[in-house]
Design a protein around this motif. Structure first.
Motif, PDB file in Angstrom:
ATOM      1  N   UNK B  12       0.854  -1.203   0.000  1.00  0.00           N
ATOM      2  CA  UNK B  12       0.000   0.000   0.000  1.00  0.00           C
ATOM      3  C   UNK B  12       0.881   1.242   0.000  1.00  0.00           C
ATOM      4  N   UNK B  13       0.261   2.387  -0.300  1.00  0.00           N
ATOM      5  CA  UNK B  13       1.036   3.630  -0.269  1.00  0.00           C
ATOM      6  C   UNK B  13       1.528   3.933   1.137  1.00  0.00           C
ATOM      7  N   UNK B  14       0.747   3.490   2.109  1.00  0.00           N
ATOM      8  CA  UNK B  14       1.180   3.665   3.497  1.00  0.00           C
ATOM      9  C   UNK B  14       2.476   2.881   3.753  1.00  0.00           C
ATOM     10  N   UNK B  15       2.536   1.650   3.169  1.00  0.00           N
ATOM     11  CA  UNK B  15       3.753   0.831   3.303  1.00  0.00           C
ATOM     12  C   UNK B  15       4.958   1.560   2.685  1.00  0.00           C
ATOM     13  N   UNK B  16       4.696   2.208   1.543  1.00  0.00           N
ATOM     14  CA  UNK B  16       5.778   2.923   0.870  1.00  0.00           C
ATOM     15  C   UNK B  16       6.303   4.052   1.751  1.00  0.00           C
ATOM     16  N   UNK B  17       5.350   4.733   2.418  1.00  0.00           N
ATOM     17  CA  UNK B  17       5.746   5.826   3.322  1.00  0.00           C
ATOM     18  C   UNK B  17       6.622   5.299   4.449  1.00  0.00           C
ATOM     19  N   UNK B  18       6.219   4.122   4.955  1.00  0.00           N
ATOM     20  CA  UNK B  18       7.012   3.532   6.043  1.00  0.00           C
ATOM     21  C   UNK B  18       8.429   3.211   5.545  1.00  0.00           C
TER      22      UNK B  18
END
Lengths: 232, 265
Positions: B12-18
């Motif tokens: 997810x894009x959230x994973x990318x942010x992490x």
């Protein structure tokens, strides 16, 4: 009888807008030794390089055996007019490999007649047991002799020498010139040598062409030139 | 494609942010050590994000649109960009260089990709983008590196060997004969990185494509077979491109009557 080997008609050469040679008219007699002498920057090397078309004149015409050199296939011309450079350039491998290069360039084969090899070695003053030596192991003087021998493998009738002694010590230089003189006598080879030392002209006993600032200032037989050798 | 019981985990894009947190840690380290590369690190990270995301969307569109001309256009653009890169890397940029580089790369990559997709894999339709685009990309990228080395090497060899070249010419050699050592050395320089990577592949490094296939659920054995073909394709394409380039490039240093040009001397 004095047959003309090479003749220059109004030859000029301009490099980067600088006139290096100006309107040169000159004859090189066949079987003779000719010495181009003059200070650095006089245009000696430039003139020499025009003769086997390593460079092209900007104006004028050069004839070889009465024929415009532009009408002779350039590779053939360079085989007939051999050239030895200031710094000896040795190719990889043995002396034999080096001597085989002219033949293999022509035929793509390395099977050179052994007799020709030994002949070229002896004519240039190298011992014939040098054949299997690694060329890079030779002394500078021997390397220069090897480049002479290599040029001879094309069986040229003119040999151009561009300050061939400049990388050598005095004694080795004189020895090389003695060999070159012998070459001229033995093969009737026309020799055209560039130097800035008049002493070499004396050893070779050749005709001296004095070049200054791209112009021929004097052409003389060797005996005359020694009368006022200090002026050069 | 054969897969095992394997559920591909989407990111997810959230994973990318992490994952961007990793870059932040690296930047912190840079600051702590006064390395002064934090800015570059962030710019690099952001460029990676934007460029790859853009390509992802573009490919998604291309795959869905599925038209041969669009796919060929993309490959054509890849070759143009790669040729420009090769040209820009050279100190001696001449008028004809982009053209000969473009020609060499088109020939090298073109033959390679054709053999791989049409004769070996026999993809259907012939322009199937899932195969054609990644394969062409990998081949063109490697040809680009090989070509850069080939041009750089032939230029420097001719400069450094001009006395030897003149000695050959004076003996009656043709320009090609006189430049033979330089041409050889340029091809060797172009091929060495590829040969090195063939030597150590799987031992020192796991190639990106193979790892990618395995991650997406392909059986390692299939992934490995693809990788083998890719390695051979790259070697072939680099050899062809550098051969063409070295042979075309040396010519600019000589006149038609076998003289070294004055600018070289």
């Amino acid at each position: 009888m004095n047959k003309t080997k090479i003749e220059l008609y109004n030859v000029g050469k301009t490099k980067n807008r600088i006139k290096i040679l100006k309107d040169i008219n000159l004859r090189f007699g066949s079987g003779k030794i000719h010495i181009l002498i003059g200070p650095s920057g006089a245009g000696k090397t430039t003139l020499l390089r025009l003769l086997n078309r390593m460079d092209e004149p900007s104006s004028g015409k050069i004839e070889y055996d009465g024929k415009d050199i532009k009408d002779i296939p350039v590779l053939e011309l360079r085989r007939r007019i051999g050239m030895v450079f200031q710094i000896p350039v040795i190719f990889d491998g043995t002396v034999k490999n080096n001597l085989s290069v002219p033949y293999s360039l022509r035929t793509n084969s390395n099977h050179v007649n052994e007799e020709d090899l030994i002949n070229a070695l002896e004519l240039s003053g190298l011992r014939n047991d040098f054949l299997e030596r690694r060329a890079s192991d030779l002394s500078v003087g021997e390397k220069q002799r090897l480049t002479v021998a290599r040029a001879l493998m094309n069986k040229p009738d003119v040999l151009l020498l561009d300050e061939p002694t400049s990388a050598l010590d005095h004694f080795t230089g004189i020895k090389l010139l003695e060999s070159i003189k012998k070459l001229n006598e033995a093969l009737g080879l026309t020799i055209i040598m560039v130097t800035h030392q008049l002493e070499y002209a004396r050893i070779l006993d050749g005709r001296v062409i004095n070049l200054v600032n791209g112009t021929i200032v004097r052409v003389e037989e060797v005996e005359d030139s020694f009368l006022d050798s200090e002026s050069i | 494609m054969e897969g095992f019981n394997y559920n591909l985990i989407d990111i997810s894009y959230f994973d990318l942010l992490i994952s961007l947190g990793l870059i932040i840690v690296a930047a912190g380290l840079s600051r702590f050590q006064h390395m002064g590369i934090e800015r570059d690190l962030f710019v690099g990270a952001i460029r990676t994000f934007i460029q790859l995301l853009a390509v992802g969307y573009l490919l998604k569109y291309v795959f869905a649109f599925d038209r041969w001309y669009l796919i060929l256009l993309i490959i054509f653009i890849m070759i143009i960009v790669a040729s420009r890169t090769v040209t820009q890397r050279q100190r001696k940029k001449t008028k004809e260089l982009p053209y000969i580089v473009g020609f060499a790369m088109t020939a090298g990559s073109g033959i390679t990709v054709f053999v791989a997709t049409q004769i070996l894999l026999q993809i259907k339709p012939w322009y199937e983008p899932h195969y054609l685009i990644p394969l062409a990309g990998m081949v063109i990228g490697n040809s680009m590196n090989g070509s850069t080395l080939a041009v750089e090497r032939i230029d420097s060899e001719i400069q450094s060997r001009k006395l030897e070249i003149e000695a050959y010419l004076a003996l009656g050699a043709t320009a090609r004969q006189a430049a033979r050592t330089c041409i050889r050395s340029a091809m060797r320089a172009a091929m060495i990185p590829t040969i090195n990577s063939m030597m150590v592949v799987g031992i020192v490094a796991l190639p990106g494509m193979m790892t990618g296939q395995i991650l997406s659920g392909t059986s390692p054995l299939i992934a490995v077979k693809y990788q083998i073909i890719i390695m051979y394709m790259i070697a072939f394409s680099v050899a062809i491109s550098s051969f063409i380039l070295a042979n075309l490039r040396f010519n600019r240093y000589f006149t038609s009557d076998h003289r070294l040009k004055e600018e070289v001397l």
